[in-house]
Design a protein around this motif. Structure first.
Motif, PDB file in Angstrom:
ATOM      1  N   SER A   1      -7.172  -9.801  -1.294  1.00  0.00           N
ATOM      2  CA  SER A   1      -7.205  -8.356  -1.078  1.00  0.00           C
ATOM      3  C   SER A   1      -6.070  -7.654  -1.810  1.00  0.00           C
ATOM      4  O   SER A   1      -6.132  -6.446  -2.042  1.00  0.00           O
ATOM      5  CB  SER A   1      -7.133  -8.042   0.418  1.00  0.00           C
TER       6      SER A   1
ATOM      7  N   SER B   1       0.798  -1.230   0.000  1.00  0.00           N
ATOM      8  CA  SER B   1       0.000   0.000   0.000  1.00  0.00           C
ATOM      9  C   SER B   1       0.829   1.277   0.000  1.00  0.00           C
ATOM     10  O   SER B   1       0.420   2.287  -0.557  1.00  0.00           O
ATOM     11  CB  SER B   1      -0.936   0.015   1.210  1.00  0.00           C
TER      12      SER B   1
ATOM     13  N   ARG C   1      -4.175   0.987 -11.388  1.00  0.00           N
ATOM     14  CA  ARG C   1      -3.029   0.131 -11.106  1.00  0.00           C
ATOM     15  C   ARG C   1      -2.422  -0.362 -12.413  1.00  0.00           C
ATOM     16  O   ARG C   1      -2.978  -1.232 -13.085  1.00  0.00           O
ATOM     17  CB  ARG C   1      -3.468  -1.061 -10.266  1.00  0.00           C
TER      18      ARG C   1
ATOM     19  N   ASP D   1     -15.180  -5.243  -7.360  1.00  0.00           N
ATOM     20  CA  ASP D   1     -14.047  -5.203  -8.293  1.00  0.00           C
ATOM     21  C   ASP D   1     -13.461  -6.591  -8.473  1.00  0.00           C
ATOM     22  O   ASP D   1     -13.130  -6.990  -9.589  1.00  0.00           O
ATOM     23  CB  ASP D   1     -12.980  -4.240  -7.765  1.00  0.00           C
TER      24      ASP D   1
ATOM     25  N   ARG E   1      -9.893  -4.480  -5.477  1.00  0.00           N
ATOM     26  CA  ARG E   1     -10.047  -3.226  -4.732  1.00  0.00           C
ATOM     27  C   ARG E   1     -11.257  -3.283  -3.810  1.00  0.00           C
ATOM     28  O   ARG E   1     -11.350  -2.555  -2.836  1.00  0.00           O
ATOM     29  CB  ARG E   1     -10.196  -2.054  -5.712  1.00  0.00           C
ATOM     30  N   SER E   2     -12.205  -4.133  -4.155  1.00  0.00           N
ATOM     31  CA  SER E   2     -13.424  -4.306  -3.382  1.00  0.00           C
ATOM     32  C   SER E   2     -14.023  -5.642  -3.798  1.00  0.00           C
ATOM     33  O   SER E   2     -13.549  -6.278  -4.749  1.00  0.00           O
ATOM     34  CB  SER E   2     -14.425  -3.173  -3.669  1.00  0.00           C
TER      35      SER E   2
ATOM     36  N   SER F   1      -2.548   2.045  -3.111  1.00  0.00           N
ATOM     37  CA  SER F   1      -3.585   1.833  -2.108  1.00  0.00           C
ATOM     38  C   SER F   1      -4.570   0.785  -2.601  1.00  0.00           C
ATOM     39  O   SER F   1      -4.798   0.643  -3.805  1.00  0.00           O
ATOM     40  CB  SER F   1      -4.322   3.152  -1.848  1.00  0.00           C
ATOM     41  N   GLY F   2      -5.160   0.056  -1.660  1.00  0.00           N
ATOM     42  CA  GLY F   2      -6.121  -0.977  -2.026  1.00  0.00           C
ATOM     43  C   GLY F   2      -7.302  -0.446  -2.799  1.00  0.00           C
ATOM     44  O   GLY F   2      -7.937  -1.163  -3.575  1.00  0.00           O
ATOM     45  N   MET F   3      -7.640   0.832  -2.590  1.00  0.00           N
ATOM     46  CA  MET F   3      -8.798   1.420  -3.257  1.00  0.00           C
ATOM     47  C   MET F   3      -8.434   2.150  -4.549  1.00  0.00           C
ATOM     48  O   MET F   3      -9.295   2.641  -5.254  1.00  0.00           O
ATOM     49  CB  MET F   3      -9.494   2.401  -2.307  1.00  0.00           C
ATOM     50  N   LYS F   4      -7.165   2.242  -4.839  1.00  0.00           N
ATOM     51  CA  LYS F   4      -6.743   2.985  -6.023  1.00  0.00           C
ATOM     52  C   LYS F   4      -7.143   2.258  -7.298  1.00  0.00           C
ATOM     53  O   LYS F   4      -6.905   1.062  -7.457  1.00  0.00           O
ATOM     54  CB  LYS F   4      -5.229   3.198  -5.989  1.00  0.00           C
ATOM     55  N   ALA F   5      -7.729   2.992  -8.223  1.00  0.00           N
ATOM     56  CA  ALA F   5      -8.236   2.364  -9.443  1.00  0.00           C
ATOM     57  C   ALA F   5      -7.146   2.171 -10.493  1.00  0.00           C
ATOM     58  O   ALA F   5      -7.106   1.173 -11.189  1.00  0.00           O
ATOM     59  CB  ALA F   5      -9.372   3.213 -10.025  1.00  0.00           C
TER      60      ALA F   5
END
Length: 203
Positions: free
Chosen positions: A75, A12, A51, A83, A79-80, A45-49
């Motif tokens: 994980s 992350s 990549r 996703d 991202r979710s 970040s795990g939520m970053k689109a």
């Protein structure tokens, strides 16, 4: 030789390292008889689109150059829940599975894989419903405390309030970058303020 695979590792923050993940995944690939075609690492970040490394893995899958994606845990890839489900469906269309070291293998062309996808879809819907419920609950609580929600009559955006100061600084010969830093706004906001002011002056 076994299935062709791409190793994907993600951390992350920049003060973390993918080294441990790569070591574990390399050993996992050897034990599972996977032929590692490529290895990808990413700091995001795990939520970053956006990549880029994950996109490269997807491109390999689309080109049918791999049969599996190896990750330490799901994980690291999704991202979710939604996703994860979306990318699994896309990969399934290319006959590529996602294999996690936890022992979870997602192959949506198998009964077990389809069952897992159904469970994931249910979890994703639950997450959306829960988020919606929390938002509604928060709004109701705010109203009960007498808080007014939304922009009220007479309120002006921050950019409108700062217009006089921006124009004054421009006329004093300050650069857009200096003004943005001084006022705590973006350079794009400064540009938009100046443009609106000039358009208004031209009328």
């Amino acid at each position: 030789m076994g299935q062709r695979a791409a190793i994907y590792a993600r951390v992350s923050t920049s003060d973390q390292s993918c080294e441990r993940q790569l070591l574990d995944l390399t050993g996992f690939a050897e034990r599972g008889g996977f032929e590692v075609i490529a290895t990808f690492t990413e700091t995001a970040s795990g939520m970053k689109a956006g990549r880029s490394a994950r996109k490269q893995v997807m491109q390999l899958a689309q080109a049918r150059k791999i049969d599996a994606v190896l990750v330490t845990e799901l994980s690291r890839w999704g991202r979710s829940t939604q996703d994860l489900l979306d990318t699994l469906n896309v990969l399934a269309g290319w006959r590529v599975s996602v294999v996690a070291m936890s022992g979870m293998t997602f192959e949506l062309n198998t009964p077990h894989g389809r069952m897992m996808a159904t469970l994931l879809a249910g979890i994703s819907q639950f997450e959306r419903d829960l988020l919606s419920e929390r938002v509604k609950s928060g709004l109701a609580a705010a109203r009960s405390r007498g808080r007014k929600l939304g922009r009220q009559p007479g309120d002006r955006p921050k950019s409108d309030r700062l217009t006089p100061r921006v124009i004054e600084a421009i006329e004093a010969g300050r650069s857009y970058r200096w003004i943005a830093r001084d006022l705590g706004i973006s350079k794009n906001t400064v540009t938009a303020i100046v443009r609106r002011h000039r358009d208004g002056s031209a009328l």
